[in-house]
Each structure stands twice: as structure tokens, then as C-alpha cells.
Design a protein around this motif. Structure first.
Motif, PDB file in Angstrom:
ATOM      1  N   ILE A 395       0.766  -1.203   0.173  1.00  0.00           N
ATOM      2  CA  ILE A 395       0.063  -0.042   0.049  1.00  0.00           C
ATOM      3  C   ILE A 395       0.995   1.185  -0.093  1.00  0.00           C
ATOM      4  CG2 ILE A 395      -1.785   1.413   1.280  1.00  0.00           C
ATOM      5  CD1 ILE A 395      -3.008  -1.203   1.968  1.00  0.00           C
ATOM      6  N   PRO A 396       1.973   1.294   0.713  1.00  0.00           N
ATOM      7  CA  PRO A 396       2.528   2.333   0.676  1.00  0.00           C
ATOM      8  C   PRO A 396       3.680   2.415  -0.565  1.00  0.00           C
ATOM      9  CG  PRO A 396       2.827   1.508   2.873  1.00  0.00           C
ATOM     10  CD  PRO A 396       2.183   0.435   2.231  1.00  0.00           C
ATOM     11  N   GLU A 397       4.018   1.296  -0.759  1.00  0.00           N
ATOM     12  CA  GLU A 397       5.044   1.384  -2.041  1.00  0.00           C
ATOM     13  C   GLU A 397       4.169   1.720  -3.493  1.00  0.00           C
ATOM     14  OE1 GLU A 397       6.532  -2.452  -4.636  1.00  0.00           O
ATOM     15  OE2 GLU A 397       7.472  -2.391  -2.436  1.00  0.00           O
ATOM     16  N   PHE A 398       2.809   1.145  -3.518  1.00  0.00           N
ATOM     17  CA  PHE A 398       2.205   1.486  -4.804  1.00  0.00           C
ATOM     18  C   PHE A 398       2.016   3.119  -4.777  1.00  0.00           C
ATOM     19  CE2 PHE A 398      -0.082  -2.871  -4.681  1.00  0.00           C
ATOM     20  CZ  PHE A 398       1.015  -3.311  -5.614  1.00  0.00           C
ATOM     21  N   HIS A 399       1.812   3.699  -3.499  1.00  0.00           N
ATOM     22  CA  HIS A 399       1.572   5.236  -3.294  1.00  0.00           C
ATOM     23  C   HIS A 399       2.757   5.704  -3.714  1.00  0.00           C
ATOM     24  CE1 HIS A 399       1.105   9.160  -1.267  1.00  0.00           C
ATOM     25  NE2 HIS A 399      -0.328   8.846  -1.516  1.00  0.00           N
ATOM     26  N   ALA A 400       4.014   5.368  -3.382  1.00  0.00           N
ATOM     27  CA  ALA A 400       5.306   5.861  -3.615  1.00  0.00           C
ATOM     28  C   ALA A 400       5.429   5.797  -4.946  1.00  0.00           C
ATOM     29  CB  ALA A 400       6.572   5.294  -2.879  1.00  0.00           C
ATOM     30  N   ARG A 401       5.075   5.005  -5.862  1.00  0.00           N
ATOM     31  CA  ARG A 401       5.212   4.981  -7.231  1.00  0.00           C
ATOM     32  C   ARG A 401       4.266   5.607  -7.835  1.00  0.00           C
ATOM     33  NH1 ARG A 401       8.002  -0.121  -8.451  1.00  0.00           N
ATOM     34  NH2 ARG A 401       7.869   0.327 -10.539  1.00  0.00           N
ATOM     35  N   GLY A 402       3.329   6.356  -7.318  1.00  0.00           N
ATOM     36  CA  GLY A 402       2.375   7.351  -7.887  1.00  0.00           C
ATOM     37  C   GLY A 402       0.969   7.007  -8.166  1.00  0.00           C
ATOM     38  N   ALA A 403       0.717   5.831  -7.522  1.00  0.00           N
ATOM     39  CA  ALA A 403      -0.921   5.134  -7.400  1.00  0.00           C
ATOM     40  C   ALA A 403      -1.769   6.258  -6.381  1.00  0.00           C
ATOM     41  CB  ALA A 403      -0.910   3.996  -6.945  1.00  0.00           C
ATOM     42  N   ARG A 404      -2.859   6.626  -6.968  1.00  0.00           N
ATOM     43  CA  ARG A 404      -3.709   7.373  -5.957  1.00  0.00           C
ATOM     44  C   ARG A 404      -5.012   6.973  -5.850  1.00  0.00           C
ATOM     45  NH1 ARG A 404       0.659   8.667  -4.689  1.00  0.00           N
ATOM     46  NH2 ARG A 404       1.434  10.776  -4.536  1.00  0.00           N
ATOM     47  N   PHE A 405      -5.379   5.885  -6.299  1.00  0.00           N
ATOM     48  CA  PHE A 405      -6.764   5.230  -6.342  1.00  0.00           C
ATOM     49  C   PHE A 405      -6.492   3.624  -6.240  1.00  0.00           C
ATOM     50  CE2 PHE A 405      -6.735   8.554  -9.377  1.00  0.00           C
ATOM     51  CZ  PHE A 405      -7.705   9.269  -9.189  1.00  0.00           C
ATOM     52  N   MET A 406      -7.450   2.976  -5.168  1.00  0.00           N
ATOM     53  CA  MET A 406      -7.366   1.581  -4.924  1.00  0.00           C
ATOM     54  C   MET A 406      -8.844   0.989  -5.147  1.00  0.00           C
ATOM     55  SD  MET A 406      -5.687  -0.880  -3.836  1.00  0.00           S
ATOM     56  CE  MET A 406      -4.134  -0.363  -3.170  1.00  0.00           C
TER      57      MET A 406
END
Length: 835
Positions: A395-406
Motif C-alpha cells: 500500500i505505501p509502495e504503490f503510493h510512492a510509485r504514484g498510485a492514488r486510487f485503490m
């Protein structure tokens, strides 16, 4: 620090800038801690009397008034005081609403008003009151429930049983908090609206990325009937639910359909251009000339986004997935108003989620994740939803790569995964919560179970993976026995009626898992009988929401893939109609009988070293007939082959790929050596196409000794032939494509061969070839334990499974399997001991 960390998350700083900003942030943290002491405290209740009213604006929105009413209600339940809801100007009181609702706010706000900013809110205390202000009504709601959370309120699971209302007759707060979510859109499937609202999981922006092509066809059926060329060309014929996207007329029709939708519903913020599920893509030459399937999907989505954003109706978005045939990154940029959700499963073209994040991230700056957390059949330890280490990492890793929707696919089984759901919601709102897993877990246990929390700590750790070194839960008699024993221990530690109700929920969930396990291990009429009990039990406890009953017994949900049972809908409806609640006596009997029926395993797993060496050079092992990895020696998924290289140099392989699928990309190989300190492969190869033909591959290594070859074909079956005589083994927890027939070593002095199996068919054979255990006659899914006959230790045994794809895990002997004794690798200490 929510406001500070949001600056870090946006990725707006370069390397040097990040260092400077980190120093600034550290200084700001010190300043913030000093400033916090200066935040005025406001007393809300004392001695059973409310000291402030809840205040709303005269023209407050209905949703805002609902939030204010809920706040007054719960403050009353917490303090024992009666809080009124009044209309006011915002100068004093517990002020709830939008900044524009009030004429005399004594503070300034700077909320943005875009579609991705509606959830922001402010909590601030002053000498005259407390302010809960939101950018929009949903932001106000989030602020209310955040305040209640800070006061000790919890709604862990979506029933009153799991609601925690603290008692605080003396209530005062000192707050100065500004909050905005880490992920703009946070959908967790099969959670209820009240649970979502109370856990800040209702998203202010609704992204639609469901399969859409079929709906477009149905809305425009007459046009498609008149123009069959709008549909995909497959094997010389037009049809199906995929488009011929190269057809300009088709694209115009789709654009006009989208425009009609937006004009009919101007409040609609997004619509989907996600293709229909499955294959069937157009094979015409003009479509092929457009580029990849991903290019076609993006082109159509881009044109729709451009059209609907030219209507003067405000910002409008188009949602698509990066999924299946269109999971590979496109070669063209994605429109700024197209949001792409990257699927973590069903990935094609030889990609991984990591390479998709890289590739799609270069073409779009607005994307999210389509996750697959689910646990089929509501099993303990099932799916990524039970893997806390995976959740806290990704969850933090995807966010750090730019993801903003889940968009997270889960099941509504709150027995095995309720804590995970709660934790996911906390982390999706604030990714920094990933660093507080143990604190959140302890809060959950303490508030839910009080003096009985320690047995429940062990209970939940049985079902969840909290450390990388912890194996997943294995459904078995042993696991069920431990679960029942821990629940019985907890019952003896409390007389609190609310805690005992929660324990009842978990007892009934454990019974659900028990019946599932029993059904898998039964046969004939007994299997049908147990299956019926399993379904009926699930319906009897459905109101507790411990298991996901909506599709009970349907595809994927029948125990262990069981197909020889009557699971017709009408049969299940009859069971639903016969539902009656469980009595106290019945629940107590389940615990007693569960403990009596589930003995704990009679062996302790042995932790063997992974420092492996060839066995045959040091232990006198006899020749044995060559075994098999399964049908035609094929592998599926991914494999980690353990191999021994006598000297640095080349390793010549014969590799075949694409046996059952040709859309998963080339076979990918990565050779690793533990002597390489970088952790990177010493060599890689991705040259073998999915053409069902063998190809020569040469890998090189500068090291001798143990190596690991990681091989995958994106889910398609593949085969690797190693040089003759090279020692090659597999760890025993691999999943075969279709059964296997392999050898393992039983060290001298071993009393029992113990392990776990979920294949259902097969057995174990001793060093003389005698079958010493049958999975059909013993346990089909669970732990097994076999006494080692005299003279059979220090020998090579054989394990065989067939037809099924289940695993065999060896736990009291070295867990390594090979085609024969010559290729067997064993722990160095075992070899030296048995030399």
C-alpha cells in the motif's frame, strides 16, 4: 504530520531537494511538538453535563446535519450527557460544517474544491469551542468520525457486536489537525456503507472502470446490428463483445454514446471505457497497424475523454484498467482525464506489476491499483488479505510509485479477515499507518477483548502473516484444534457480555472452517452430508457477517473445488428458509466438541539450513528410477530451481514456453548466486518465445556452488532441461502443474516423516519402494505423520501426487525434492552428519 507528509508523498522534490526538505521536516516536527502544547484545550463534558452544543449553519446541507446529529448522539453515549444540535454563526460551540455555512468563523480555511479534494477536513480547538470543518459534506463526516476515533470509539466490524463505545464522563480535547487521504479513491469490496463511513472509507470521487463494451453494445444494439464491421474480426467473422477500434465509425458511435450519458447525468464524474472481459480481440490488419491492444484501448479512452471534457460540464474522467491483454504499457500517452487502474493479477505479455508501474507511469500521471486481496471460501490465512506483511509493504509502495486510487477485491468474511479490512482502511487513508501495525493490532485486541486479549493475539496470528518469516496458515486438524483451544482459554478470562459475544462470533467462524475442512477430507454420501452442514451453518450465522454467504457454494466457493455435491440454488434457498439462531448451549458444545475432535499434530517442524550441497558425493545413495515434475515435465506459475554449479562458466539449458497460453510473453530466467553481494541476478534471459518449441539458452556465472534459477512464463506452462548430471532440486512447497513423482531424503535417526498436503491424491514410498502412506486413505488436506520403519532412515524416499495441483510440504526432513538421488541437494550439516 499529515500535512507535512503529504508534501513528501507528492514526489515534488529532487535528490538534493529531498535532503533539504527532510532536514526542514525534522525541524518542523520539533516545532510542531512544541506548538502542540500551545493548542487550546476545550472541555466538552463534565459530570454528566454537556458544556457545548453541536452547532450547524442555518443553511447546512442535509448530509452535514446528519453528521452533526450523529456526533451529538455518540458524544452523549460516550459521556452520558445530552448534546443538542443548534443553529449558529460559528463563533463558539462544537461547530460542524463547511466554512461557507458560517458568518463568524474565528479561523481561516483554504480548502480546495476539486473532485479529488472533497474528503479534506480540519479539527481545531479554541478557547470557545471545537471546529470540525470539511471541504465538502463528506469531509465533514470524515472529521466527525476521526474525532470519535480519537476519543476511543471504534467500529471494527460492521455489526453492533464489534462497536466500541468508551465511557468518558469528563471529556476535553486539544486539537489542531488537517487531514487529506493518501488515496483519493478507496474501494474495499463487500464492506457496508455504515462501516465505510465510520472508518473514512467512503470516497469523495467515484471512479468507474467496470467492463463497459458490452453495455455500449446493448445501448446501441440497432447500430451494431446494421454495422457488423464495428465488432471484432475473429477467424474471418465479426462478432463478440470486442470492438474493431480501427473503425472510425465505431469510435464516433462510442464517443456519441459517452456524450449522451454525460448530458443525461451532468453530475456524473466518470464513465468507464474498460473493455469486456476475456479475449476475442480484433484480428483485422488496420487494428494490427494501430499497435498493441493496450494502444487501441488507450486511443479510444483518450478520444472519449477529450470529447466529454469539451461539453462545458466541468472535469470529467474516463476509467480503464491495465488488465489481461491490455496490461502491457502502451506506446502512446494517456489523456490527463483518463485514470488507469493497474491490475495486480491477470497480467499478460511477460510483465509484472513492477514493470507495469514503470511502463504505465511513463505514459500517465493519474493512475491507481486494481488489487485482488480476496480469500475464496473464507478460509483462515487465505489470499493476500491475510498477509499483513504484503499489505503493509504494497500500500505505501504503490503510493510512492504514484498510485492514488485503490479498488480492492475482497470478500465480506469478517471472521478471518476483519482485522485486515480495518487495517487496509487505516492505511489507505494514511500510508504512515503501515509503520504502526503492532500498535493498531494491540488497540484492536485491547478494545475488543480486554482481559482475554492474549489468547486472541495468538488466535489472529494463526490466521494472519505478520512477519516475512512466518508461513501462511495451513488449514488442518492441528490449526482448528489450536483455534478452539485459544477461544476456550479466552472464554475463561472474561465475564464481560460484549466480549463473550465477540468470542461467540469467532467460535462460529471456526466451526465454519472446521466443516469446510471436513467436507474436503470426506467422500461419497458423507461429503454431501458435511457440505449441507457447511452451507446451512453459514446461513445460520450470516447476520454476524463472519463469513461471505452471498455466493456460498458457487463457483470457487465449494470446499476444495468439490464438484460432486448438490449445490443447486434451490437447495441453498431451502436451507436459508430453515435458518434458526444458535443457542448458548449449542455454541458451548461446539467448543467442547471442537477441542475433543481436533488433536494437535504429533511432530514439531524442523528448521533445516538452506546452505545446500550435492548429496550423492558424500552419502552413499543408491540409483533410483528417474521421477517426474508432472505431465511432460512442465511447470506453471513461477519456479525457483536450486542448482549446483561445479565451476564458474556457462550453463547450457533447453527451454520451452507457451504450452497452454501464448499471450504471457517470453519465458524469463534469472540466475542468482548467494556469493553475489548485490542481490542482483548474475545473468538473465528472456529470449525464449511462447511458441511451444525448445530453444537453447546459455547463462553464465562467475561463481561456483549453489545457485537459484528463477523461471516464469507469466502463468503459462514451460519446461527447463538442465545439463545431464547437474544437481537440481526444488523446495517442497512448490505447486506442481499436474502432480509429480520426486525423491527426498530421510536423515538417519528420523522417527517420523511429518508435513502438510493439500493434493488429495497420492502417497509416500519408503526406500524399498513400499507405500507407507496414502493421502486418499489418510488426510486429503492437512498434516500427515508417518512413523519411519526400522532401517528406512538414512534412505531416499519418494513422494507422488497425481491429477491435482496441491502442494506437499515436508517438515521433519529436508524439504528438497529431485528427479533422482544423483540430483538431490541437501543441507550441508545433514550431509556431514550422515556422511
Amino acid at each position: 504530520m499529515n500535512g507535512v507528509t503529504n508534501l513528501i508523498r507528492c514526489g515534488c522534490f529532487g535528490g538534493f531537494g529531498r535532503a533539504v526538505f527532510a532536514a526542514w521536516a525534522a525541524a518542523l516536527a520539533v516545532w510542531s511538538s512544541m506548538a502542540l502544547a500551545a493548542v487550546p484545550e476545550v472541555r466538552l463534558a463534565s459530570g454528566g453535563r454537556a458544556l457545548h452544543a453541536v452547532v450547524v449553519g442555518e443553511n447546512a446541507d442535509a448530509e452535514v446535519r446528519q453528521s452533526a446529529t450523529e456526533l451529538a448522539d455518540f458524544l452523549g453515549r460516550i459521556t452520558g450527557a445530552e448534546f443538542s444540535v443548534q443553529t449558529g454563526d460559528g463563533l463558539a460551540g462544537i461547530v460542524v460544517g463547511l466554512p461557507t455555512d458560517f458568518d463568524r468563523l474565528p479561523l481561516q480555511t483554504d480548502f480546495r474544491t476539486g473532485p479529488l479534494d472533497r474528503e479534506d477536513y480540519l479539527l481545531r480547538s479554541t478557547g470557545d469551542g471545537l471546529y470540525i470543518l470539511g471541504a465538502a459534506p463528506l469531509g465533514v463526516s470524515n472529521g466527525v468520525w476521526d474525532l470519535l476515533h480519537r476519543l476511543g470509539y471504534r467500529y471494527f466490524f460492521p455489526t453492533e457486536t464489534w462497536e466500541i463505545i468508551p465511557e468518558r464522563p469528563e471529556l476535553a480535547v486539544a486539537l489542531n489537525v488537517r487531514q487529506t487521504p493518501s488515496y483519493f479513491s478507496r474501494r474495499i469490496w463487500w464492506t457496508t456503507e455504515d462501516w465505510q463511513r465510520r472508518n473514512r472509507n467512503l470516497s469523495g470521487f467515484s471512479l468507474n472502470s467496470s467492463h463497459a463494451y458490452g453495455s455500449i453494445i446493448r445501448r446501441n444494439q440497432e447500430a451494431f446490428d446494421k454495422n457488423p464491421e464495428f465488432l471484432a474480426l475473429r477467424n474471418g467473422e465479426r462478432g463478440g463483445t470486442k470492438f474493431c477500434i480501427s473503425n472510425v465509425g465505431l469510435r464516433k458511435l462510442v464517443i456519441q454514446d459517452a456524450i449522451r450519458q454525460m448530458k443525461a447525468e451532468p453530475a456524473l464524474e466518470s464513465l468507464s471505457m474498460e473493455p469486456s472481459d476475456g479475449g476475442g480481440w480484433c484480428e483485422c490488419q488496420p487494428c494490427a497497424e494501430m499497435g498493441s491492444i493496450s494502444d487501441r484501448v488507450v486511443l479510444l479512452a483518450n478520444e472519449v475523454a477529450e470529447a466529454i471534457n469539451g461539453l462545458g460540464l466541468g472535469d470529467k474522467y474516463v476509467g480503464i484498467l491495465a488488465y489481461a491483454s491490455h496490461s502491457p504499457p502502451p506506446s502512446l500517452p494517456v489523456h490527463p482525464r483518463v485514470i488507469v487502474n493497474l491490475a495486480t493479477s491477470f497480467i499478460r505479455g511477460g510483465h509484472t506489476i513492477d514493470s507495469m508501474l514503470d511502463g504505465w507511469g511513463k505514459q500517465t500521471k493519474l493512475f491507481g491499483i486494481r488489487e485482488y486481496y480476496y480469500s475464496y471460501a473464507n478460509l483462515p490465512g487465505g489470499g493476500n488479505v491475510s498477509d499483513i506483511t504484503y499489505l503493509a509493504r504494497t500500500i505505501p509502495e504503490f503510493h510512492a510509485r504514484g498510485a492514488r486510487f485503490m479498488n480492492a477485491n475482497t470478500h465480506g468474511a469478517w471472521g478471518p479477515t476483519g482485522f485486515s479490512h480495518y487495517l487496509i482502511a487505516r492505511m489507505l487513508w494514511d500510508i504512515d499507518e503501515a509503520a504502526n501495525i503492532e500498535e493498531t493490532f494491540d488497540d484492536f485486541l485491547t478494545k475488543s477483548f480486554g482481559s482475554a486479549r492474549e489468547p486472541l493475539r495468538a488466535y489472529y496470528r494463526l490466521m494472519h502473516r505478520f512477519e516475512d518469516s512466518q508461513p501462511r496458515a495451513l488449514l488442518s486438524t492441528d490449526l482448528l484444534g489450536r483455534m478452539y483451544r485459544l477461544l476456550a482459554e479466552a472464554q475463561g478470562l472474561t465475564d464481560d457480555a460484549r466480549i463473550l459475544e465477540r468470542l461467540d462470533d469467532l467460535i462460529l467462524y471456526t466451526r465454519h472452517a472446521e466443516l469446510y475442512h471436513a467436507t474436503v477430507n470426506a467422500s461419497g454420501g458423507r461429503r454431501q452430508e458435511l457440505y449441507d452442514q457447511w452451507v446451512q451453518h453459514s446461513y445460520r450465522m450470516a447476520d454476524r457477517k463472519m463469513v461471505h454467504t452471498r455466493r456460498m457454494g458457487g463457483r470457487h466457493y465449494a470446499p476444495g473445488g468439490v464438484t460432486d455435491v448438490d449445490s443447486r440454488p434451490e437447495t441453498k434457498r431451502e436451507m436459508q428458509q430453515a435458518v434458526r439462531p444458535y443457542t448458548r448451549a449449542e455454541i458451548d458444545a461446539l467448543v467442547r466438541e471442537g477441542i475433543a475432535a481436533h488433536a494437535l499434530r504429533d511432530f514439531q517442524p524442523v528448521d533445516f539450513s538452506d546452505d545446500l550441497v550435492p548429496a550423492v558425493a558424500s552419502i552413499n545413495l543408491p540409483d533410483v528410477p528417474e521421477g517426474s515434475y508432472g505431465s511432460r515435465g512442465l511447470h506453471s506459475g513461477s519456479r525457483e530451481f536450486l542448482l549446483w554449479v561445479e565451476r564458474p562458466g556457462e550453463i547450457r539449458l533447453r527451454v520451452l514456453g507457451g504450452v497452454n497460453y501464448q499471450d504471457r510473453g517470453n519465458v524469463r530466467l534469472a540466475l542468482h548466486s548467494p556469493l553475489d553481494e548485490s542481490g542482483e541476478p548474475v545473468d538473465t534471459d528472456a529470449s525464449v518465445p511462447p511458441d511451444q518449441q525448445e530453444h537453447d539458452v546459455v547463462l553464465s556465472t562467475p561463481h561456483a556452488g549453489l545457485h537459484t534459477l528463477k523461471a516464469t512464463n507469466g502463468g503459462a506452462r514451460f519446461r527447463v532441461h538442465f545439463p545431464a548430471g547437474m544437481p537440481v532440486s526444488l523446495k517442497s512447497d512448490f505447486t506442481p502443474s499436474v502432480g509429480f513423482n520426486l525423491y527426498f531424503y530421510v536423515p538417519r535417526g528420523t522417527a517420523r516423516v511429518g508435513g502438510y498436503v493439500d493434493s488429495g491424491e497420492g502417497g509416500l514410498f519408503d526406500g524399498d519402494g513400499n507405500q507407507v502412506y496414502s493421502f486418499e486413505d489418510g488426510v486429503r488436506r492437512g498434516y500427515f505423520s508417518v512413523a519411519v520403519p526400522e532401517g528406512q532412515d538414512g534412505r531416499v524416499w519418494r513422494a507422488r501426487t497425481w491429477r491435482g495441483r496441491g502442494q506437499l510440504r515436508l517438515m521433519t526432513v529436508p524439504p528438497y525434492l529431485a528427479l533422482d538421488a544423483e540430483r538431490l541437494l541437501l543441507p550441508r550439516d545433514v550431509v556431514e552428519s550422515d556422511r
